[in-house]
Write an enzyme that holds these catalytic residues in place. Structure first.
Site, PDB file in Angstrom:
ATOM      1  N   HIS A  32       0.850  -1.590  -0.096  1.00 46.39           N
ATOM      2  CA  HIS A  32      -0.095   0.309   0.152  1.00 46.39           C
ATOM      3  C   HIS A  32       0.776   1.167  -0.099  1.00 46.39           C
ATOM      4  O   HIS A  32       1.987   1.062   0.761  1.00 46.39           O
ATOM      5  CB  HIS A  32      -1.479   0.009   1.506  1.00 46.39           C
ATOM      6  N   TYR A  91      -6.650   8.855   0.795  1.00 47.68           N
ATOM      7  CA  TYR A  91      -6.631   9.532   2.131  1.00 47.68           C
ATOM      8  C   TYR A  91      -5.301  10.162   2.149  1.00 47.68           C
ATOM      9  O   TYR A  91      -4.248  10.545   1.720  1.00 47.68           O
ATOM     10  CB  TYR A  91      -6.869   8.468   3.327  1.00 47.68           C
ATOM     11  N   ASP A 111     -28.163 -21.177  17.910  1.00 53.44           N
ATOM     12  CA  ASP A 111     -28.839 -21.875  17.800  1.00 53.44           C
ATOM     13  C   ASP A 111     -29.450 -22.561  16.787  1.00 53.44           C
ATOM     14  O   ASP A 111     -28.722 -22.888  15.771  1.00 53.44           O
ATOM     15  CB  ASP A 111     -30.370 -20.334  17.547  1.00 53.44           C
TER      16      ASP A 111
END
Length: 866
Positions: free
Chosen positions: A224, A278, A578
């Site tokens: 990155h 960013y 469940d």
């Protein structure tokens, strides 16, 4: 902290990895009173050479996931209190209308999950906060004032100083002693440490570390890009606010990276997700981060370690990925996109650059919990700085108390559990490719029900070819190809046209009106549903009945041939699963559960707790199963079997071994859609014949295939719960409306905690809502507001201001039989009574809704019992 002294010969807990996550785990274990903790890392301390110290530390907290949002917010508060967090706020800008819609969802998720003061901004308001942004390039922004940046090195130092653990750098783990299926020691290049338990927190090296213990952990490293500009005149007055002088520390590789990361931001951190970018200020410079390039995956076996010239998790900056458009979904190069948004960066030199490495899993979520294969071996992997404090807290609570939780309460673990992965997920080709896809999607707008296009058809039921011939629209679930609807049922849309409302906009993406038609057809005729992805667990042997009685909340001491619905709870009385328990003999049971992560998590729980005399076998993929449902299901089944399937001869919640044609079947009279019906479980090799036998016998009854879309809307009409959606380890049976499946006269795991809940009453209850005047589908994760709340503006700075959510939607769909849009939400008990008016915020619209009694469909159970 010690880097040179001799390692201890033993410890209660060994944490492998001293980055953000390992340090957080050690700190939180200390906080809970754990002692004798040793943390080891291959690098120097605190600048280890992992992603914790090369990362820019930006923390955007808002996520569609409640857990990710909650862990991020906890982390920001923890590190802010520690004095190592810069709460400068965070702004995500939009350069498209589609992104503005996305930012509205940000407001809704933030409101739902309790982030303070989230709001939409106009372009002018964005540039008031970020004056270097080109106002003409944006349509608006999303602002979260508690976002910010963590000072990585300072935070690691704080963790080390505040925990009671002993830390050892320059210590590489070479092996784990897992003889007998339990971790008993950690071998390092500096000696052996006997231990009672161990935590793998090596992130970028997670796959390699796991291999030492015989595990295939799907942790994919990816490169990155990040660059820090030279000082800018426009930021000349910025205070760099250094907390730590890294010049006094041992820093592997290029020290300029650590130096730049130590300079604090003075303005909000920012994101331009339309271009996968960013940014943040570093004192007088700007740091520019880019996901806007092709996925640069790294062989997880070749991560390597620190050298004299290189930090272990940093690669050389690749100019071609900065200057050219290589991302498959972006048409602008990062350099150009940044220069358009931040013109001040044009022509500037970089004082520090890197291709930093961090990791992704196939589903993009962290890997947490105790491994199924090795007892007392825990994982804390695929976690960024943003969530590191929260997940360290959760894991520490899990290890110490058996209840994963934050201070706000228990948390859901189904989506992060280390045992959630399918058998194929450990294949390096698979998880590296899927990790690359997750990297590609980090800043993408992912559509509802999005489906991957790689590694498909890995797991196919024996009905796959018949389904393909019927035009099945396959969705992938746990690697299985599961039909969502069938094109062969398109003719039903015209039949039921007046009962199937159109779904437009985001609510209509990847949906088909055929789903509604299949729903309505099943209510009137008979349908076949592929349940092969669901799992059966055989439990048998001396003491099997007593064992299941201890594990299950309900009384499962029933007669052979009977079925009981029950829950599995953890020590805190929260729902772990469940299940349907079928008793076939005195010490012979079959426990059925869902697909996806259920086999690994639920089956693993039972296996771990079973005594030596009891055999627990998870039959994942060993049986093929058809749900035969609808008012004509008995007529169809009777045609193909000699067994008595009458209401008297085969009552509800009973089981028989029968033959369907010449196929041996375990038939269960249960139904997940609220209609007369059976689940027909057969060995997988008989599956194709089972399908054909039913299909051919039912043609004059208009038998149809039914997909997952119809199942979801039908089960919501009946109020049937879905593990991982409506119930998880963040809910207790009382709040979930499942106290009917709890028998307090039995002694089960979690009973004491549940007794306290029953005595005091639940704080919230899972509640059905219906929209008053709309047929739109409501998505999960959207806030439920007091009925007196005012309209929430769509695109002004007031969006979300002052609206405190009562709760949030966990599931929603249109109920075609009841003719209403349904949403389920956990609401405070005082708001959970039928008739209460509330509002739901979804896709920028405020919907009036009403709390209802459940079930909405066939409350007298006449259909299911006939």
């Amino acid at each position: 902290m010690s880097t040179d002294s001799t390692l201890p010969a033993s410890a209660e807990t060994v944490v492998v990895g001293a980055g953000a996550v390992g340090c957080s785990v050690a700190y939180h274990l200390s906080e809970l009173g754990a002692e004798d903790i040793v943390v080891v890392d291959q690098g120097p301390l605190p600048v280890t050479g992992g992603s914790s110290t090369h990362a820019p530390g930006i923390m955007f907290q808002t996520s569609p996931s409640k857990l990710m949002t909650k862990t991020a917010h906890y982390t920001s508060r923890l590190l802010d209190d520690a004095g190592v967090y810069d709460e400068v706020g965070g702004i995500e800008v939009a350069r498209s209308e589609e992104r503005m819609d996305f930012l509205q969802r940000r407001v809704e998720h933030a409101t739902a999950y309790g982030l303070p003061d989230a709001q939409l901004l106009s372009p002018e308001e964005v540039t008031d906060y970020l004056p270097l942004v080109n106002e003409d390039e944006i349509l608006g922004g999303y602002y979260s004032p508690t976002d910010g940046r963590v000072d990585g090195v300072a935070a690691l130092q704080w963790y080390i100083e505040e925990s009671n653990a002993d830390f050892y750098g320059h210590t590489s783990v070479t092996d784990f002693d897992t003889a007998g299926g339990t971790v008993t020691a950690v071998d390092t290049d500096r000696g052996r440490i006997e231990c009672d338990r161990c935590v793998i927190a090596t992130n970028n090296w997670g796959y390699q570390t796991g291999k030492l213990a015989g595990l295939d952990l799907p942790i994919a490293p990816v490169e990155h890009q990040y660059a820090v500009t030279e000082p800018l005149a426009e930021l000349a007055d910025a205070d760099p606010n250094r907390r730590v002088d890294t010049g006094d520390m041992e820093v592997p590789g290029d020290s300029r990276i650590a130096d730049a990361m130590g300079r604090a931001p003075t303005r909000p951190v920012g994101r331009d997700q339309d271009n996968s970018l960013y940014f943040r200020t570093h004192g007088e410079s700007i740091g520019l981060g880019s996901y806007n390039h092709e996925s640069l995956t790294v062989d997880p076996d070749a991560m390597g370690g620190n050298t004299e010239h290189r930090q272990a998790s940093v690669r050389d900056f690749t100019d071609e990925h900065w200057e050219r458009a290589t991302h498959p979904d972006r048409d602008k190069a990062p350099k150009r996109a940044f220069e358009e948004l931040l013109p001040v960066t044009e022509g500037k030199e970089f004082e520090a650059t890197e291709n930093g490495i961090f990791v992704f899993t196939p589903d993009g979520m962290p890997v947490l919990g105790e491994t199924h294969a090795v007892d007392d071996l825990w994982t804390a992997l695929a976690i960024w700085w943003t969530h590191s404090g929260g997940y360290g807290k959760i894991l520490a609570e899990w290890m110490e108390t058996g209840v994963p939780k934050l201070p706000s309460g228990p948390v859901e673990t189904g989506g992060i559990h280390v045992n959630r992965f399918e058998p194929h997920a450990g294949s390096k080709d698979y998880f590296v490719d899927r990790g690359a896809t997750r990297y590609r999607q980090v800043y993408s707008i992912v559509e509802p029900r999005w489906q991957p296009d790689d590694h498909r058809a890995l797991r196919r039921s024996p009905f796959y070819q018949q389904q393909a011939d019927l035009g099945a629209e396959f969705y992938q679930s746990g690697g299985w190809e599961a039909p969502q609807w069938y094109d062969s049922n398109a003719d039903l849309v015209e039949r039921y046209a007046g009962e199937i409302p159109d779904q437009e906009g985001w609510q209509g993406v990847n949906r088909s009106p055929i789903e509604g038609a299949e729903h309505l057809h099943t209510r009137e005729h008979v349908s076949m549903f592929d349940m092969t992805s669901f799992s059966s667990i055989r439990v048998e042997g001396a003491g099997a009945a007593d064992f299941l009685q201890r594990m299950c909340t309900n009384d499962v001491d029933i007669e052979p041939g009977r079925i009981r619905y029950s829950l599995l709870c953890n020590e805190g009385g929260n729902v772990l699963a469940d299940v349907t328990v079928v008793r076939l003999g005195p010490e012979e049971f079959v426990v059925t559960t869902g697909g996806g992560n259920s086999p690994g998590i639920h089956g693993g729980w039972l296996e771990r707790h079973a005594p030596e005399t009891v055999s627990v076998v998870v039959e994942e993929g060993a049986r093929s199963t058809i749900g035969l449902w609808g008012p004509k299901s008995r007529l169809l089944l009777q045609r193909v079997t000699d067994a008595d399937v009458s209401a008297e001869g085969f009552p509800y919640f009973s089981a028989k071994r029968i033959y369907v044609g010449d196929v041996p079947v375990l038939a269960l009279r249960v139904s997940y859609v609220g209609e007369l019906g059976w689940e027909l479980w057969a060995p997988t090799e008989y599956g194709s014949r089972l399908w054909d036998t039913l299909w051919e016998a039912g043609q004059d009854l208009d038998v149809r295939p039914m997909g997952g879309g119809a199942l979801e809307s039908m089960r919501l009409e009946k109020g049937y719960r879905l593990w991982g959606t409506d119930i998880d380890t963040d809910a207790n049976p009382v709040a979930a409306g499942l106290d009917f499946a709890v028998d307090m006269d039995t002694d089960f795991v979690g009973r004491e905690a549940l007794a306290e809940v029953q005595a005091s009453g639940p704080d919230s209850r899972l509640t059905p809502l219906t929209l008053d005047d709309s047929t739109d589908v409501i998505f999960g994760g959207r806030p439920v507001l007091d009925g007196e709340a005012s309209e929430t503006p769509r695109a002004t700075g007031e969006a979300g201001d002052g609206d405190e959510a009562l709760g949030y939607v966990v599931a929603g769909d249109y109920g075609y039989s009841v003719g209403e849009s349904i949403a389920y939400a956990y609401l405070p008990s005082e708001y959970a009574d039928a008739g209460t008016d509330v509002q739901i915020l979804c896709e920028g619209e405020t919907y009036d809704a009403t709390v209802r009694d459940e079930p909405l469909f066939d409350p007298g159970r006449e259909k299911i019992l006939r």
